[in-house]
Write an enzyme that holds these catalytic residues in place. Structure first.
Site, PDB file in Angstrom:
ATOM      1  N   SER A 164     -91.857 -46.988  20.800  1.00  0.00           N
ATOM      2  CA  SER A 164     -92.134 -45.750  21.520  1.00  0.00           C
ATOM      3  C   SER A 164     -90.881 -44.917  21.768  1.00  0.00           C
ATOM      4  O   SER A 164     -90.968 -43.817  22.299  1.00  0.00           O
ATOM      5  CB  SER A 164     -92.799 -46.082  22.866  1.00  0.00           C
ATOM      6  OG  SER A 164     -91.936 -46.864  23.691  1.00  0.00           O
ATOM      7  N   SER A 189     -90.230 -51.424  20.895  1.00  0.00           N
ATOM      8  CA  SER A 189     -90.106 -49.975  21.039  1.00  0.00           C
ATOM      9  C   SER A 189     -88.705 -49.433  20.837  1.00  0.00           C
ATOM     10  O   SER A 189     -88.524 -48.225  20.730  1.00  0.00           O
ATOM     11  CB  SER A 189     -90.622 -49.538  22.417  1.00  0.00           C
ATOM     12  OG  SER A 189     -92.007 -49.736  22.509  1.00  0.00           O
ATOM     13  N   LYS A 213     -84.436 -41.938  27.134  1.00  0.00           N
ATOM     14  CA  LYS A 213     -85.879 -42.002  26.914  1.00  0.00           C
ATOM     15  C   LYS A 213     -86.633 -41.591  28.174  1.00  0.00           C
ATOM     16  O   LYS A 213     -86.272 -41.986  29.287  1.00  0.00           O
ATOM     17  CB  LYS A 213     -86.272 -43.428  26.503  1.00  0.00           C
ATOM     18  CG  LYS A 213     -87.741 -43.604  26.131  1.00  0.00           C
ATOM     19  CD  LYS A 213     -87.978 -45.033  25.673  1.00  0.00           C
ATOM     20  CE  LYS A 213     -89.422 -45.275  25.276  1.00  0.00           C
ATOM     21  NZ  LYS A 213     -89.638 -46.656  24.795  1.00  0.00           N
TER      22      LYS A 213
END
Length: 536
Positions: A223, A247, A149
């Site tokens: 996210s 997330s 990420k």
């Protein structure tokens, strides 16, 4: 959310039914291990020295039998690909080239990556293949392609945090990334994230927009958006995400993948771009719970660079995957929501029936102080995010996503007293949850739906707060109290969109959480479903 909504959250906190003398929780401290279940585990053999990023697992040969991995041979999973590599039936370069080819084909449509490291990944894969040919001992993740990420720093390229206002360019591996790489993993790229882990996509900005592989008119959830979509597409076999309020688990539920938020303090956060310092966690995302166990074995453990990490032994999580839940007491809370998908009750009941078939004893429970802790999540995380971004908001406001400004900007209307009260509610919640595990009824796990709804269509994404869909995600609660929480696929809506089952354990009891997820997946096929299979 307007100022009125901010004050509504704050007043909910101040009206919380907690004793007047309740003290605030320690803000940046690791969770307390369960009293009833001491950590009766042995340290992971070949544990990466937390004080020095030394080579991992030199005594763990890639070829031959290794405890915990079992005989899975599906090369679309980390565990299966590791077995195939060990058997010599496939080479790392084959796995990496296949992943890169998928990325070439799907990235433009799905928005998977911020940056890709194709040349470096192929070089790393070829190095693994040469070592295998030479019979060298390699780490447990050797040759396996992973995504990272884009909130975590890497040697291979800059971290943008999904923003036109990126953090300082720190070209070194975050601790968790370094541990994966030392275990032999091949990093193929930095995956798409919501801007600084917050808010929703902004099509007006020149950055990729994440799209759900099951229906490209819908969001992936945030996210860790690129991780979840990339796993379903096959652009990598595992990924490292972050979770401050769901997330990891929200996109896992919305895309039909598996994701674990570890206990706060289990995995070092050094090298991570913060959203909320006291709610941030770094954790694994993959196709299966078994794969998450493999990844967690590599990244867990204290580090001197992160004072919030706990000096708690790291077990060999894969050894806990027994395939049954005999005698395990599971608390069940359905967490009703006015906007729940009509398919949810039946899907959730079917998941509970599978847990019973595995030998679990189900006990109806009520997760304590749920609305108050949900409000505390907003006050704590957004206040900490505003503290981080305030100067940049003042200098470069127009460069930020509109939703990022609106969401974090809510914290402008919180007071110091609101933040302190949120920490008081946090302590009360931690103590009440601890009583569920250590007192009466004495459960071993808690299960809830990960979310009451499936992935939100883009045409109503900007109305998630007003519609109630944002609050139908049952993930932020566990960031506040700190417990480990896993989301696994449990079925589909009538529109053939995935729904997730959330499995929560006592602090530092990730082993039992992963055991439950793995046992459930041994009886079900939801985790193996892909859009081109019709969701079956």
């Amino acid at each position: 959310m307007a100022a009125g909504a901010a004050r509504e959250f704050a007043e909910r906190l101040h009206a919380a039914p907690i004793p007047r003398g309740t003290e605030p929780a320690p803000v940046f401290s690791a969770a307390t291990a369960s009293r009833r279940r001491p950590a009766e585990v042995s340290d992971l053999a070949g544990r990466l020295d937390p004080a020095a990023e030394a080579p991992y697992g030199s005594n763990l040969p890639l070829r031959g039998t290794r405890p915990g991995v079992g005989k899975e041979t599906d090369p679309q999973t980390l565990a299966g690909a590791a077995e195939v590599l060990r058997a010599g039936a496939m080479r790392s370069i084959d796995l990496v080239d296949a992943a890169l080819a998928v990325a070439d084909k799907t990235d433009a449509e799905l928005g998977l990556f911020h940056s890709r490291f194709a040349d470096a990944a192929r070089t790393a894969a070829e190095r693994v293949d040469r070592a295998l040919d030479a019979g060298e001992a390699l780490g447990p993740l050797a040759g396996l392609p992973l995504g990272i990420k884009d909130l975590l720093t890497t040697l291979d390229g800059p971290t943008t945090a999904g923003s036109l206002v990126p953090p300082d360019d720190d070209r070194q591996d975050a601790t968790a990334v370094a541990r994966l790489r030392a275990a032999g993993a091949v990093i193929v790229g930095k995956t798409l994230t919501s801007e600084y882990g917050c808010g929703s996509p902004d099509p007006s900005k020149p950055l990729p927009v994440p799209r759900n592989p099951w229906d490209v008119t819908r969001w992936t959830g945030g996210s860790s958006a690129g991780n979840a979509a990339g796993l379903i597409a096959g652009a990598f076999l595992g990924a490292l995400g972050t979770d401050s309020g769901g997330s990891i688990r929200m996109p896992s539920a919305f895309c039909g993948t598996t994701g674990l938020k570890p206990t706060y303090g289990r995995v070092p956060r050094t090298g991570g771009t913060p959203m909320g310092w006291s709610t941030d966690t770094i954790g694994p995302m993959a196709t299966t719970a078994r794969d998450c166990a493999l990844l967690l074995e590599a990244i867990a453990g204290p580090h001197p660079g992160d004072a919030s990490t706990a000096d708690v032994p790291v077990p060999r999580y894969t050894s806990s995957l027994t395939g049954d839940l005999r005698g395990v007491r599971i608390g069940v809370d359905r967490l009703s929501s006015p906007v729940a998908d009509p398919s949810l009750p039946g899907v959730f009941e079917a998941a509970l029936a599978e847990l019973v078939a595995l030998g679990a004893d189900l006990i109806e429970v009520s997760v304590p102080l749920y609305p108050e802790i949900a409000a505390a999540s907003i006050v704590i995380t957004l206040s900490e995010a505003l503290a981080y971004h305030r100067a940049d908001f003042a200098l470069r406001r127009a460069d930020f996503f509109a939703n990022t400004l609106a969401t974090i900007g809510v914290a402008d209307d919180f007071t110091a007293a609101d933040y302190v009260q949120a920490q008081r509610v946090r302590r009360a919640g931690q103590e009440a949850v601890s009583e569920l595990f250590d007192g009466a009824p004495g459960v071993d796990l808690i299960v809830t739906p990960t979310a009451a709804v499936a992935a939100t269509p883009y045409d109503r994404l900007d109305r998630m707060f007003e519609s109630g869909e944002f609050f139908a995600v049952h993930a932020p609660y566990w960031n506040v109290v700190g417990n480990p929480a896993l989301s696994v696929p449990m079925g589909f809506t009538a529109a053939r969109m995935p729904l997730g089952l959330q499995i929560v354990g006592a602090p530092f009891d990730e082993g039992l959480v992963l055991r439950a997820g793995d046992a459930y997946q041994q009886r079900t096929v939801w985790h193996a479903a892909r859009p081109d299979s019709g969701g079956k």
